[in-house]
Design an enzyme around this catalytic site. Structure first.
Site, PDB file in Angstrom:
ATOM      1  N   ARG A  11      -0.350  14.270  13.287  1.00 54.23           N
ATOM      2  CA  ARG A  11      -0.118  13.904  11.824  1.00 54.23           C
ATOM      3  C   ARG A  11       0.081  15.235  11.062  1.00 54.23           C
ATOM      4  O   ARG A  11      -0.663  15.591  10.020  1.00 54.23           O
ATOM      5  CB  ARG A  11      -1.009  12.940  11.220  1.00 54.23           C
ATOM      6  CG  ARG A  11      -1.038  11.740  11.911  1.00 54.23           C
ATOM      7  CD  ARG A  11      -1.716  10.418  11.056  1.00 54.23           C
ATOM      8  NE  ARG A  11      -0.523   9.932  10.154  1.00 54.23           N
ATOM      9  CZ  ARG A  11      -0.877   8.988   9.508  1.00 54.23           C
ATOM     10  NH1 ARG A  11      -2.007   8.339   9.373  1.00 54.23           N
ATOM     11  NH2 ARG A  11       0.114   8.369   8.707  1.00 54.23           N
ATOM     12  N   ASP A  57       3.828   0.391  12.335  1.00 59.51           N
ATOM     13  CA  ASP A  57       2.892  -0.309  11.836  1.00 59.51           C
ATOM     14  C   ASP A  57       2.495  -1.552  11.818  1.00 59.51           C
ATOM     15  O   ASP A  57       1.667  -2.167  11.626  1.00 59.51           O
ATOM     16  CB  ASP A  57       2.868  -0.135   9.950  1.00 59.51           C
ATOM     17  CG  ASP A  57       2.706   1.218   9.597  1.00 59.51           C
ATOM     18  OD1 ASP A  57       2.521   1.808   8.378  1.00 59.51           O
ATOM     19  OD2 ASP A  57       2.468   2.400  10.464  1.00 59.51           O
ATOM     20  N   LYS A  95       0.781  -1.053  -0.035  1.00 61.43           N
ATOM     21  CA  LYS A  95       0.099   0.241   0.011  1.00 61.43           C
ATOM     22  C   LYS A  95       0.832   1.319   0.216  1.00 61.43           C
ATOM     23  O   LYS A  95       0.698   2.216  -0.683  1.00 61.43           O
ATOM     24  CB  LYS A  95      -0.812  -0.081   1.255  1.00 61.43           C
ATOM     25  CG  LYS A  95      -1.417   1.185   1.893  1.00 61.43           C
ATOM     26  CD  LYS A  95      -2.338   1.125   2.712  1.00 61.43           C
ATOM     27  CE  LYS A  95      -2.498   2.224   3.697  1.00 61.43           C
ATOM     28  NZ  LYS A  95      -1.473   3.296   4.358  1.00 61.43           N
ATOM     29  N   ASN A  96       1.804   1.183   0.970  1.00 60.19           N
ATOM     30  CA  ASN A  96       2.614   2.535   0.985  1.00 60.19           C
ATOM     31  C   ASN A  96       3.835   2.660   0.023  1.00 60.19           C
ATOM     32  O   ASN A  96       4.533   3.604   0.108  1.00 60.19           O
ATOM     33  CB  ASN A  96       3.179   2.399   2.500  1.00 60.19           C
ATOM     34  CG  ASN A  96       1.991   2.645   3.449  1.00 60.19           C
ATOM     35  OD1 ASN A  96       1.006   3.089   3.022  1.00 60.19           O
ATOM     36  ND2 ASN A  96       2.285   2.448   4.938  1.00 60.19           N
ATOM     37  N   ARG A 122      -8.788  -0.343   4.007  1.00 62.35           N
ATOM     38  CA  ARG A 122      -7.770   0.408   3.602  1.00 62.35           C
ATOM     39  C   ARG A 122      -6.348  -0.124   3.041  1.00 62.35           C
ATOM     40  O   ARG A 122      -5.710   0.402   2.184  1.00 62.35           O
ATOM     41  CB  ARG A 122      -7.673   1.794   4.236  1.00 62.35           C
ATOM     42  CG  ARG A 122      -8.928   2.492   4.399  1.00 62.35           C
ATOM     43  CD  ARG A 122      -8.368   4.012   5.474  1.00 62.35           C
ATOM     44  NE  ARG A 122      -7.153   4.549   4.909  1.00 62.35           N
ATOM     45  CZ  ARG A 122      -5.947   4.720   5.571  1.00 62.35           C
ATOM     46  NH1 ARG A 122      -6.033   4.502   7.033  1.00 62.35           N
ATOM     47  NH2 ARG A 122      -4.933   5.159   4.976  1.00 62.35           N
ATOM     48  N   CYS A 156      -5.295   7.466   9.157  1.00 70.08           N
ATOM     49  CA  CYS A 156      -5.289   6.631  10.552  1.00 70.08           C
ATOM     50  C   CYS A 156      -5.242   7.805  11.534  1.00 70.08           C
ATOM     51  O   CYS A 156      -4.265   8.752  11.535  1.00 70.08           O
ATOM     52  CB  CYS A 156      -4.374   5.729  10.725  1.00 70.08           C
ATOM     53  SG  CYS A 156      -4.517   4.302   9.825  1.00 70.08           S
TER      54      CYS A 156
HETATM   55  C1  LIG Z   1       0.757   6.285   3.395  1.00 70.54           C
HETATM   56  C2  LIG Z   1       1.787   6.070   4.179  1.00 70.54           C
HETATM   57  O1  LIG Z   1       2.958   5.862   3.592  1.00 70.54           O
HETATM   58  N1  LIG Z   1       1.751   5.787   5.609  1.00 70.54           N
HETATM   59  C3  LIG Z   1       2.930   5.648   6.465  1.00 70.54           C
HETATM   60  C4  LIG Z   1       3.639   6.949   6.773  1.00 70.54           C
HETATM   61  O2  LIG Z   1       2.929   7.720   7.313  1.00 70.54           O
HETATM   62  P1  LIG Z   1       3.504   9.462   7.315  1.00 70.54           P
HETATM   63  O3  LIG Z   1       4.124   9.749   6.233  1.00 70.54           O
HETATM   64  O4  LIG Z   1       2.495  10.208   7.657  1.00 70.54           O
HETATM   65  O5  LIG Z   1       4.373   9.224   8.615  1.00 70.54           O
HETATM   66  P2  LIG Z   1       5.671  10.159   9.008  1.00 70.54           P
HETATM   67  O6  LIG Z   1       6.868   9.583   8.800  1.00 70.54           O
HETATM   68  O7  LIG Z   1       5.402  11.512   8.109  1.00 70.54           O
HETATM   69  O8  LIG Z   1       5.299  10.472  10.472  1.00 70.54           O
HETATM   70  C5  LIG Z   1       6.278  10.112  11.390  1.00 70.54           C
HETATM   71  C6  LIG Z   1       6.425  11.367  12.645  1.00 70.54           C
HETATM   72  O9  LIG Z   1       6.523  12.489  11.916  1.00 70.54           O
HETATM   73  C7  LIG Z   1       5.670  13.526  12.301  1.00 70.54           C
HETATM   74  N2  LIG Z   1       5.762  14.465  11.300  1.00 70.54           N
HETATM   75  C8  LIG Z   1       5.430  13.841  10.109  1.00 70.54           C
HETATM   76  C9  LIG Z   1       5.078  14.970   8.887  1.00 70.54           C
HETATM   77  C10 LIG Z   1       5.472  16.340   9.178  1.00 70.54           C
HETATM   78  O10 LIG Z   1       5.313  17.176   8.352  1.00 70.54           O
HETATM   79  N3  LIG Z   1       5.742  16.625  10.582  1.00 70.54           N
HETATM   80  C11 LIG Z   1       5.806  15.802  11.617  1.00 70.54           C
HETATM   81  O11 LIG Z   1       6.137  16.198  12.697  1.00 70.54           O
HETATM   82  C12 LIG Z   1       4.370  12.699  12.586  1.00 70.54           C
HETATM   83  O12 LIG Z   1       3.533  13.501  13.352  1.00 70.54           O
HETATM   84  C13 LIG Z   1       5.060  11.501  13.108  1.00 70.54           C
HETATM   85  O13 LIG Z   1       5.068  11.816  14.625  1.00 70.54           O
HETATM   86  O14 LIG Z   1       4.734   6.558   7.346  1.00 70.54           O
HETATM   87  C14 LIG Z   1       4.210   6.191   8.822  1.00 70.54           C
HETATM   88  C15 LIG Z   1       5.605   5.910   9.685  1.00 70.54           C
HETATM   89  O15 LIG Z   1       6.464   4.916   9.068  1.00 70.54           O
HETATM   90  C16 LIG Z   1       3.598   5.036   8.651  1.00 70.54           C
HETATM   91  O16 LIG Z   1       2.889   4.722  10.005  1.00 70.54           O
HETATM   92  C17 LIG Z   1       2.369   5.116   7.630  1.00 70.54           C
HETATM   93  O17 LIG Z   1       1.484   3.772   7.398  1.00 70.54           O
HETATM   94  C1  LIG Z   2      -0.791   4.410   9.229  1.00 68.96           C
HETATM   95  C2  LIG Z   2      -1.071   3.884   8.046  1.00 68.96           C
HETATM   96  O1  LIG Z   2      -1.399   4.460   6.934  1.00 68.96           O
HETATM   97  P1  LIG Z   2      -2.007   5.861   6.752  1.00 68.96           P
HETATM   98  O2  LIG Z   2      -0.518   6.718   6.865  1.00 68.96           O
HETATM   99  O3  LIG Z   2      -2.315   5.624   5.130  1.00 68.96           O
HETATM  100  O4  LIG Z   2      -3.032   6.332   7.605  1.00 68.96           O
HETATM  101  C3  LIG Z   2      -0.689   2.337   7.932  1.00 68.96           C
HETATM  102  O5  LIG Z   2      -0.608   1.934   6.762  1.00 68.96           O
HETATM  103  O6  LIG Z   2      -0.424   1.734   9.179  1.00 68.96           O
END
Ligand SMILES: CC(=O)N[C@H]1[C@@H](OP(=O)(O)OP(=O)(O)OC[C@H]2O[C@@H](n3ccc(=O)[nH]c3=O)[C@H](O)[C@@H]2O)O[C@H](CO)[C@@H](O)[C@@H]1O
Ligand SMILES: C=C(OP(=O)(O)O)C(=O)O
Length: 421
Positions: free
Chosen positions: A121, A304, A22-23, A395, A116
């Site tokens: 986020r 995850d 998915k990711n 999802r 999620c």
């Molecule tokens: C669609 C997808 O690929 N989702 C994955 C992606 O989510 P996602 O890309 O949202 O996760 P991030 O790695 O960005 O988030 C990790 C941490 O960074 C923080 N953060 C992130 C962005 C930002 O601009 N500022 C900030 O502070 C978030 O609040 C969180 O505490 O990576 C996560 C961490 O491996 C996974 O759990 C999700 O499944």
């Molecule tokens: C947090 C997850 O997905 P998403 O970032 O798409 O919400 C996940 O795949 O566990």
């Protein structure tokens, strides 16, 4: 309402196949917006998030055809740069359209994403990257609006190795003027998969999988054929299911190096893991030693897999510690597991899990991986567990009910539900 009914299962055996990630699918499908002409993407999983994203791209003017895990995209007809808000709010990854549309067309607009509910986020690191590349960034009533005459390569340091920010900045930078260096980037396998696809399209990206990515902007990219990597989180979920329930199952389409942290932890618990070229065999008698986990960015233990592992730990001896360092509110599954009798003590981002004979109950998925955790718990619990809000699960898991039934799990998807029964 649609629900899953899981019942105590004694032993799992046979083969189960993992779908595309998915990711990886979500950023790569979005990256197709950057290429002239068509792309044919293979091993694309049939998931709610994938179908939503395909609809978003279709609404922008792309031609799309998705059948049997093959997605054909042609983006030459793109004539809009603002995504459908209802669709975009249903998932996290819709915000990748910002980087791709800004990169190719100099403008992009989308609603702040959904996904999620596991923390705040924020997207500040994404916006920091776009601004550093020269874009005008506006947040207006929940809409993110970007504009740029011409993006210019630069140096960007990420305060946290954010997966999404790494991806979004990559998508914006590949067609920018000059070189972009992104430091403290995410190192997840899905980042490498995206870089591979973009480089085949004609991009010049080095360092994916390390903590520094360098991108030399090019004038244009061309659509191409590509097969995405298998889903390491889906694979891990099935590995943990077999470990918890007991069984002897071969999990196929697994890149073993992508699930190393989980393999190490399962071996600590006494689970037998036999590694193959593109598969793992998991053998468990269900009597498990304890171990602790602490989630970290890749290559650490994946956040995850935390919820599913917590369900597994209810079947392990002694008390075991779970520390969630990536998201500040990723214990939604704890209260639902407690409804099944789980003994879990939470203090901030830490949880202590005791061994418990779980009992079936009516529970609700609070997010994607929490739903998977409840499936694992329901298959180990006595009696019947009814899991509601299964749209979360759909999802991120393709055909999970049929796949688990194929290895002997007592699980059914109930399309109708008589609330009097
Ligand atoms: C669609 C997808 O690929 N989702 C994955 C992606 O989510 P996602 O890309 O949202 O996760 P991030 O790695 O960005 O988030 C990790 C941490 O960074 C923080 N953060 C992130 C962005 C930002 O601009 N500022 C900030 O502070 C978030 O609040 C969180 O505490 O990576 C996560 C961490 O491996 C996974 O759990 C999700 O499944
Ligand atoms: C947090 C997850 O997905 P998403 O970032 O798409 O919400 C996940 O795949 O566990």
């Amino acid at each position: 309402m649609r629900r899953l009914i899981a019942e105590a299962t004694d032993y799992l055996e046979g083969n189960i196949s993992v779908s595309g990630a998915k990711n990886a699918a979500l950023p790569i499908i979005t990256a197709a917006l950057l290429g002239e002409g068509g792309s044919k993407l293979s091993r694309i999983p049939d998931l709610k998030d994938v179908n939503n994203l395909i609809n978003i791209l279709s609404n922008l003017g792309a031609e799309v055809n998705f059948t049997d895990s093959e997605l054909e995209l042609n983006t030459d007809g793109i004539d809009k740069y603002s995504t459908d808000s209802d669709l975009a709010r249903k998932m996290r990854a819709s915000y990748y359209t910002l980087g791709a549309l800004l990169g190719r067309y100099g403008q992009a607009c989308t609603v702040l994403p959904g996904g999620c509910e596991i923390g705040d986020r924020p997207i500040d690191l994404h916006l920091k990257g776009f601004s550093a590349l020269g874009a005008d960034v506006e947040l207006d009533h929940g809409l993110v609006k970007l504009e740029a005459d011409r993006l210019k390569g630069t140096e960007i340091y990420l305060d946290y190795p954010s997966v999404g920010a790494t991806i979004n900045i990559m998508l914006a930078a590949v067609l920018a003027d000059g070189e972009t260096v992104i430091e403290n980037v995410a190192r997840e396998p899905e980042i490498i998969d995206l870089a591979n696809y973009l480089n085949i399209m004609g991009a010049e990206i080095t360092g994916a999988g390390t903590d520094i990515i360098k991108i030399t902007g090019v004038n244009s990219l061309n659509g191409t054929d590509y097969t995405i990597i298998p889903d390491r989180i889906e694979a891990g979920t099935y590995m943990m299911t077999v470990a918890a329930v007991g069984g002897d199952v071969v999990i196929k389409n697994v890149l073993v190096e992508h699930v190393r942290p989980l393999i190490a932890k399962l071996k600590e618990m006494g689970v037998e893991i036999i590694e193959g070229i593109d598969q793992v065999r998991v053998k468990s008698e269900g009597c498990l030693s304890g171990t602790d986990i602490k989630t970290m960015p890749y290559p650490g233990f994946p956040t995850d897999m935390q919820a599913q592992f917590m369900a597994l730990l209810t079947q392990a001896t002694q008390e075991n510690l779970v520390i969630e360092t990536v998201f500040e509110r990723r214990f939604g599954h704890v209260d639902e597991l407690r409804r099944m009798g789980a003994q879990i003590k939470v203090d901030g981002r830490s949880a202590v899990v005791a061994r418990t004979d779980l009992e079936g109950a009516q529970v609700k998925a609070t997010d994607l991986r929490a739903g998977a955790a409840l499936i694992i718990a329901g298959l180990t619990a006595g009696g019947q567990t009814e899991i509601q809000n299964i749209y979360h699960i759909e999802r991120g898991y393709e055909d999970i009910t049929d796949k688990l039934k194929g290895i002997g799990a007592n699980i059914e998807l109930v399309e109708e539900y008589n609330c009097l029964s």
